[in-house]
Write a protein that holds these residues in place. Structure first.
Motif, PDB file in Angstrom:
ATOM      1  N   ASN A  24       0.599  -1.394   0.253  1.00 32.00           N
ATOM      2  CA  ASN A  24       0.542   0.747  -0.038  1.00 32.00           C
ATOM      3  C   ASN A  24       0.459   1.329  -0.183  1.00 32.00           C
ATOM      4  OD1 ASN A  24      -2.482   1.090   0.311  1.00 32.00           O
ATOM      5  ND2 ASN A  24      -2.993   2.038   2.195  1.00 32.00           N
ATOM      6  N   GLN A  27      -1.025   6.232  -3.236  1.00 30.81           N
ATOM      7  CA  GLN A  27      -2.164   6.100  -2.900  1.00 30.81           C
ATOM      8  C   GLN A  27      -2.688   6.756  -4.192  1.00 30.81           C
ATOM      9  OE1 GLN A  27      -3.376   7.619   0.378  1.00 30.81           O
ATOM     10  NE2 GLN A  27      -4.123   9.326   0.556  1.00 30.81           N
TER      11      GLN A  27
ATOM     12  N   HIS B 153      -6.589  -5.615   0.114  1.00 29.59           N
ATOM     13  CA  HIS B 153      -6.209  -4.634   1.305  1.00 29.59           C
ATOM     14  C   HIS B 153      -7.022  -4.640   2.255  1.00 29.59           C
ATOM     15  CE1 HIS B 153      -2.969  -2.564  -1.128  1.00 29.59           C
ATOM     16  NE2 HIS B 153      -4.168  -2.937  -2.322  1.00 29.59           N
ATOM     17  N   GLN B 175      -7.746   0.410   2.137  1.00 33.27           N
ATOM     18  CA  GLN B 175      -7.358   1.293   1.550  1.00 33.27           C
ATOM     19  C   GLN B 175      -9.493   2.522   1.100  1.00 33.27           C
ATOM     20  OE1 GLN B 175      -6.977   0.106  -2.511  1.00 33.27           O
ATOM     21  NE2 GLN B 175      -4.656   0.892  -2.328  1.00 33.27           N
TER      22      GLN B 175
END
Lengths: 107, 535
Positions: A24, A27, B153, B175
């Motif tokens: 992750n 963004q 995620h 997310q």
């Protein structure tokens, strides 16, 4: 360190890297290319490079330090997309998907 | 029926709530095979991954050989016998046979699905190895096309139990924001092992989450002392592809050869040397240009860091380091109670690195091969058993509304915990060369840390996942050293400097349970027929 360069001229804002990055790092933005938001979470696995359809990403192999690379520098050395080409995920190198030579390794 | 679920706080309702027959936690090979198998017998399946199913985990970014052995009795005999001595005779043929069968069948299915296996000069497909990105991209496609819901995620943070059974799990939507909750008739934990965020290739998502969640609901662990796997990598890079280092020699800074150092048997010499000085490598045993070309085609990712630094690993010296791979290439994990991959907790199954790999490897594995076969076979076994268990129940998920615990702050910085745990598990003189005094001192520090953060929760959501990962790594480290202290001998990869030989009286497994207090018990092993190898 790690994911260092996102070529914003090439990027199509598809945000596939945002999806595929296991840790992750990226963004998505309301408009424009994603940000390299959490660079220190990058584990240097190169998966974002492999999935980027337009070769706009470059991962520096050093997992522990930032090297300050630039888009121009990576272009000059023709490194954008080089790993994708090596494993046959680039349209010009599809034959390489079949060259896993493990079975030929001397035992 | 409307019974409050254990492990949940009543304060916040989950943002996403799904009911299904089988929930699979983890989208690496084990999770994908589990999901596919469960769906194929009619179960409604949800698969959650902390990252992205297809790129997450140790396999996707690497490449792996597979323990793929045709059902020829002589070949199978050699395959089964080959690792029994190295694993300290803690493996069992009653497991090896079905794992070999299922792996053979499943890899052949990969070929049917279009995996681009290479062909030899006679035109025969060679199915002993797969490239990670290619393999996992195909697996994701199969999972998706089977109608399985994939939630990327969506890290899982806790299992849900009802009357002693596991009935689902909850976690964070990192997310999208908020929480998720999946009610399921059965859960398969396929969340991988633990490499302690050492940056071993693709392994930073593997933080022992599945061990912690399993232990929290009462599942046992086994083989946690076999957790001292370190991979060789260039000092400047994350690529822990150790296989090609069998073509390397190792050198001191002045380029003098380190006698006996090697990637297999000689890895301890590398480790020993690293305690006092840097070590350099060069792939000077590759010999001909033809062999070099084969290596490049077999492992393109190995060469990426070198090419990017204009280093020729065949002719240039480069510094190497050992990166901890913990249980990812060790063998510890949740204990399985049988071939259906059930744990001791009803409704909870485990597969791949999340489960102990001792049944086929004993106390030693290393990368690829057996690990890949274990993921494929136990994934399929667990998926099938979880589906059968779930489908035989009526309204298994009818337990009323549920919610996820709202995190609450204790002002703890997860990064500090992670660093503290790494300081205990990375050092070679604690974890690789083990002694009673160093292990005990380390375990005391880890236990003290656990008292502070074992049950802590964090307020902010980013923090919340990091804290959970820190707790999981801390729990894993404590399991490792608790077991390592109990095994007062050297067996498999577990190397005790103070007990340098294998002790026949300790030919048993060490089973752990509990979290605040970790209990240890012994379990006998019936390895089946094996040849006594001269060690």
């Amino acid at each position: 360190m790690m994911i260092e360069v996102l070529d914003t001229d090439t990027c199509t804002d598809c945000n596939l890297c945002v999806q595929v990055c296991p840790t992750n790092v990226f963004q998505a933005q309301p408009e424009g290319p994603p940000l390299i938001k959490r660079q220190d979470a990058c584990q240097t696995c190169f998966m974002c490079e492999l999935y980027c359809p337009v070769d706009a990403l470059y991962v520096e192999p050093d997992a522990d330090a930032v090297h300050g690379l630039t888009v121009e520098g990576v272009h000059e050395r023709q490194l954008f997309g080089s790993y994708r080409k090596a494993i046959g995920w680039h349209k010009d190198t599809r034959h390489r998907r079949l060259i896993d030579d493990h079975f030929r390794l001397p035992q | 029926m409307n019974v409050p679920l254990q492990g949940l706080d009543e304060t916040t309702v989950a943002a996403v709530e799904i009911a299904c027959d089988v929930l699979v936690i983890g989208g690496g090979p084990a999770g994908c095979w589990a999901a596919l198998e469960a769906a194929s017998i009619g179960a409604k399946v949800v698969l959650v991954d902390k990252g992205y199913c297809g790129s997450s985990g140790a396999t996707a970014s690497a490449g792996t050989q597979i323990w793929y052995v045709p059902p020829d009795p002589a070949e199978r005999e050699v395959a089964m016998a080959s690792r029994e001595a190295m694993g300290g005779y803690l493996s069992e043929r009653s497991w090896m046979v079905p794992v070999l069968d299922k792996t053979f069948e499943s890899v052949n299915r990969l070929a049917d699905w279009g995996y681009p296996f290479p062909r030899n000069d006679n035109g025969e497909e060679q199915r002993i190895s797969v490239q990670g990105p290619e393999y996992m991209r195909l697996m994701r496609r199969r999972v998706k096309n089977a109608g399985i819901t994939i939630l990327d995620h969506h890290p899982a943070t806790q299992l849900l139990t009802l009357e002693g059974r596991v009935v689902g799990a909850g976690g964070l939507r990192r997310q999208a924001g908020g929480h998720w909750l999946v009610k399921a008739g059965a859960v398969v934990l396929a969340a991988g092992g633990c490499a302690f965020m050492s940056k071993a290739l693709g392994c930073d998502v593997l933080t022992g989450d599945g061990y912690l969640m399993g232990a929290e609901v009462g599942a046992e662990l086994s083989g946690m002392e076999f957790s001292s796997a370190y991979a060789i990598s260039p000092a400047f890079a994350s690529v822990t592809k150790t296989a090609l280092y069998r073509f390397a020699q190792f050198y001191r800074k002045d380029h003098s050869l380190i006698e006996g150092a090697g990637s297999a048997r000689g890895r301890s010499i590398i480790a020993r040397t690293l305690l006092s000085e840097p070590v350099f490598a060069r792939l000077d045993l590759a010999g001909t240009d033809e062999v070099k070309a084969i290596l490049r085609r077999a492992q393109p990712n190995f060469f990426v860091p070198f090419d990017r630094r204009d280093i020729d690993p065949f002719t240039d010296f480069f510094e190497v380091k050992l990166r901890l791979e913990g249980t990812v290439r060790g063998t510890g994990g949740l204990r399985l109670t049988g071939l259906d991959c059930s744990t001791t907790v009803p409704g909870l199954y485990a597969a791949g690195d999340n489960a102990t790999r001792e049944p086929i490897c004993g106390g030693f594995t290393g990368g690829g091969s057996h690990n890949a076969a274990w993921a494929i076979a136990t994934g399929a076994f667990a998926g099938a058993a979880a589906a059968a268990y779930s489908l035989q129940r009526v309204s298994a998920t009818d337990f009323g509304p549920a919610c996820i615990a709202l995190p609450d702050t204790k002002g703890i910085d997860p990064a500090e915990i992670i660093k503290a745990v790494q300081d205990e598990v990375f050092p070679l003189d604690i974890n690789y060369f083990r002694t009673h005094s160093a292990l005990l001192a380390s375990l005391k520090r880890l236990d003290a840390l656990w008292e502070n953060v074992g049950r802590a929760t964090a307020l902010n959501e980013d923090h919340s996942l990091n804290l959970r990962q820190a707790q999981a790594m801390l729990a894993t480290a404590r399991f490792m050293y608790r077991a390592a202290l109990s095994r007062t001998e050297t067996r498999g990869m577990h190397r005790r400097e103070d007990y340098p030989t294998q002790n026949p009286d300790q030919h048993h497994r060490l089973i752990l349970s509990g979290l605040d207090h970790i209990a240890v018990r012994q379990e006998a092993v019936d390895p089946g027929a094996y040849k006594e190898a001269a060690e």
